[in-house]
Write a protein that holds these residues in place. Structure first.
Motif, short mmCIF file in Angstrom:
data_model
loop_
_atom_site.label_atom_id
_atom_site.label_comp_id
_atom_site.label_asym_id
_atom_site.label_seq_id
_atom_site.Cartn_x
_atom_site.Cartn_y
_atom_site.Cartn_z
N ARG A 207 0.84 -1.20 0.00
CA ARG A 207 0.00 0.00 0.00
C ARG A 207 0.87 1.25 0.00
NH1 ARG A 207 -1.61 3.90 2.88
NH2 ARG A 207 -0.31 3.27 4.65
N THR A 208 1.91 1.25 0.83
CA THR A 208 2.80 2.41 0.92
C THR A 208 3.51 2.67 -0.40
OG1 THR A 208 3.16 1.97 3.27
CG2 THR A 208 4.76 3.40 2.18
N CYS A 209 3.85 1.62 -1.13
CA CYS A 209 4.56 1.75 -2.41
C CYS A 209 3.62 1.97 -3.59
CB CYS A 209 5.42 0.50 -2.66
SG CYS A 209 6.76 0.28 -1.48
N GLY A 210 2.33 1.99 -3.32
CA GLY A 210 1.37 2.19 -4.40
C GLY A 210 1.20 0.98 -5.29
N LEU A 211 1.41 -0.20 -4.75
CA LEU A 211 1.28 -1.44 -5.51
C LEU A 211 0.05 -2.20 -5.05
CD1 LEU A 211 5.00 -2.64 -5.34
CD2 LEU A 211 3.93 -1.32 -7.15
N ASP A 212 -0.51 -3.03 -5.91
CA ASP A 212 -1.63 -3.88 -5.51
C ASP A 212 -1.56 -5.19 -6.27
OD1 ASP A 212 -3.24 -3.77 -8.05
OD2 ASP A 212 -3.29 -1.63 -7.55
N ARG A 213 -2.45 -6.11 -5.89
CA ARG A 213 -2.39 -7.47 -6.43
C ARG A 213 -2.88 -7.57 -7.86
NH1 ARG A 213 -4.07 -11.58 -1.52
NH2 ARG A 213 -3.11 -10.44 0.18
N SER A 214 -3.48 -6.50 -8.38
CA SER A 214 -3.90 -6.55 -9.77
C SER A 214 -2.70 -6.45 -10.71
CB SER A 214 -4.88 -5.41 -10.06
OG SER A 214 -4.23 -4.14 -9.97
N GLN A 215 -1.56 -5.97 -10.19
CA GLN A 215 -0.34 -5.88 -10.99
C GLN A 215 0.43 -7.19 -10.92
OE1 GLN A 215 0.87 -2.42 -8.64
NE2 GLN A 215 1.07 -1.27 -10.54
N LYS A 216 1.27 -7.42 -11.92
CA LYS A 216 2.18 -8.56 -11.88
C LYS A 216 3.43 -8.13 -11.11
CE LYS A 216 0.81 -10.29 -16.44
NZ LYS A 216 1.28 -10.50 -17.84
N LEU A 217 3.55 -8.61 -9.90
CA LEU A 217 4.69 -8.26 -9.06
C LEU A 217 5.76 -9.34 -9.20
CD1 LEU A 217 2.80 -7.12 -5.83
CD2 LEU A 217 3.55 -5.74 -7.77
N ILE A 218 6.96 -8.93 -9.57
CA ILE A 218 8.06 -9.87 -9.74
C ILE A 218 9.14 -9.54 -8.72
CG2 ILE A 218 9.85 -10.72 -11.29
CD1 ILE A 218 8.01 -10.14 -13.61
N ALA A 219 9.47 -10.50 -7.88
CA ALA A 219 10.53 -10.32 -6.88
C ALA A 219 11.87 -10.67 -7.50
CB ALA A 219 10.26 -11.20 -5.67
N ILE A 220 12.85 -9.80 -7.30
CA ILE A 220 14.22 -10.11 -7.72
C ILE A 220 15.12 -10.01 -6.49
CG2 ILE A 220 16.23 -9.23 -8.99
CD1 ILE A 220 14.49 -8.72 -11.35
N CYS A 296 9.49 -15.24 -8.31
CA CYS A 296 10.75 -14.87 -7.65
C CYS A 296 11.90 -15.22 -8.58
CB CYS A 296 10.91 -15.61 -6.33
SG CYS A 296 12.52 -15.37 -5.53
N VAL A 297 12.73 -14.22 -8.91
CA VAL A 297 13.92 -14.43 -9.74
C VAL A 297 15.13 -14.24 -8.85
CG1 VAL A 297 15.19 -13.69 -11.79
CG2 VAL A 297 12.68 -13.54 -11.75
N SER A 298 16.03 -15.22 -8.83
CA SER A 298 17.16 -15.16 -7.91
C SER A 298 18.32 -15.98 -8.43
CB SER A 298 16.75 -15.68 -6.53
OG SER A 298 16.57 -17.10 -6.57
N ASN A 299 19.42 -15.90 -7.72
CA ASN A 299 20.53 -16.81 -7.94
C ASN A 299 20.20 -18.14 -7.25
OD1 ASN A 299 22.18 -14.65 -9.16
ND2 ASN A 299 22.16 -13.82 -7.09
N ASP A 300 21.16 -19.04 -7.22
CA ASP A 300 20.99 -20.29 -6.50
C ASP A 300 21.20 -19.99 -5.02
OD1 ASP A 300 20.79 -22.91 -5.73
OD2 ASP A 300 22.81 -23.45 -6.35
N SER A 301 20.13 -19.54 -4.36
CA SER A 301 20.25 -19.06 -2.97
C SER A 301 18.96 -19.34 -2.22
CB SER A 301 20.56 -17.56 -2.96
OG SER A 301 19.55 -16.83 -3.65
#
Length: 393
Positions: A207-220, A296-301
């Protein structure tokens, strides 16, 4: 394949698993823990974690008695704090232990052995072929001491299991060890419990970042335990920019606890708006926010394994020949990996020496074979697959 003999003369009543303190290791241990608790429901199951990623010590807390922390709530060990199959959790602060020398170091090591002895465990499982684990098991006085056959001190074990990480993968390796005691492993699903307070934290962050679940959120998450395991930051930055050309896609960049250098390099060259998250040592908050993401996009971690444990699809960049230990999930659109396929110019055949090119800090030669376009294409496939599943429901 693994082979082992099974002892069923006495069911364990007070059982200890000695474990590595990396997040991925502990999450991959959860199917084995569940199998033990299901099979031996009346047993007390404890885990002693040698935590590599806990809070660093100060010189004022290096007394040997402070090396052992009961019910740790920070660092990788917190991955097991709320696990229903763990009755007691103990952590060795490895960072503090490494700061000690001479008599202080010896006293701390003996403190650990005395601590394990006082607990009167009847069964100890060494979940990794480390001399320290085997010595702890022997010092405990437990009648059943389980570990990998063929390690340096396997003569201190009473039950030696013919299994290898390199041939079985870490997850199945752990399961082989508990199967040797007669535990029935019915599922290799990993698990992590997210508390409601962390879910509220994640919702407030979005909410603070102005994001919501209707968007495609990609974690890196670009961090890893070694620079050679990190896909080059400039490629992460180019991937962020390419993904965010779609107005409905937003990338959340997770900052690692130990190393800010990769994140700083991404900041310097990224052109689109960057949303950053810093859960710090709080893995529960990290998991709650990660569960809100489509990928979630990450290294082998560790974050790759955390994503798998909470049901978030993942894409991980693996070195060329390290899939033997860590490619532990079925390769599909839920748990995808990318690896370089070309012949390495510096490593012997079928071997990865983790060499980083001269004048570069991050990324072994084989990691650098993975292009931004290749990563973007695989991410697009995964997101399309997820959308197809949602529309079919």
């Amino acid at each position: 394949q693994s082979t082992c003999s099974i002892i069923l003369t006495n069911n364990p009543r007070n059982l200890l698993l000695i474990a590595e303190g990396q997040l991925g290791d502990l999450l991959l241990l959860t199917p084995a823990l569940r199998a033990m608790k299901t099979t031996f429901s009346s047993a007390t199951i404890s885990v002693l974690v040698f935590d590599r990623r806990g809070r660093p010590p100060t010189w004022s807390n290096l007394a040997p008695a402070e090396i052992i922390i009961d019910r740790a709530t920070s660092g990788a060990s917190s991955a097991l704090v709320k696990n229903p199959n763990v009755d007691e959790l103990f952590t060795i602060n490895r960072a503090a232990l490494a700061k000690l020398y001479g008599l202080a170091k010896a006293e701390a090591e003996f403190t650990i052995l005395r601590f394990v002895r006082r607990k009167k465990f009847d069964t100890v499982i060494c979940t990794w072929p480390e001399d320290r684990f085997t010595i702890c098991a022997f010092a405990s006085g437990a009648k059943a001491r389980v570990g990998q056959e063929g390690q340096a001190l396997d003569w201190l074990l009473t039950l030696k299991v013919n299994t290898r990480v390199g041939s079985r993968g870490v997850l199945e390796y752990y399961c082989d060890l508990v199967r040797a005691l007669g535990a029935a492993v019915t599922s290799n699903r990993t698990e992590f419990i997210i508390p409601e307070s962390s879910r509220r934290w994640a919702d407030e962050f979005l909410r603070t970042c102005g994001l919501d679940r209707s968007q495609k959120l990609i974690a890196i998450h670009p961090d890893a335990t070694g620079d050679y395991k990190i896909w080059p930051p400039e490629r992460y930055a180019a991937l962020v920019d390419k993904l965010q050309t779609d107005a409905n896609v937003r990338v959340i960049l997770f900052r690692g606890v130990e190393d800010e250098h990769a994140v700083n390099d991404i900041r310097r060259v990224v052109r689109t708006k960057l949303t950053e998250a810093d859960p710090g040592h709080d893995i529960e908050n990290f998991a709650a926010l990660l569960q809100r993401c489509a990928l979630c996009v990450s290294n082998d971690s560790g974050p790759r394994h955390l994503a798998a444990a909470i049901g978030t699809p993942s894409l991980a960049f693996l070195r060329q020949f390290h899939d033997r230990q860590w490619k532990v999930y079925p390769e599909d659109d839920d748990h995808a990996t990318l690896q370089g396929k070309e012949k390495c110019p510096v490593c012997p055949p079928n071997t990865c020496l983790d060499k980083v090119p001269n004048w570069e800090r991050f990324g072994s030669y084989c990691l650098r074979m993975i292009s931004v376009d290749e990563a973007f294409a695989r991410i697009s496939e995964i997101l399309s697959y997820s959308e197809g599943l949602r529309s079919s429901r």
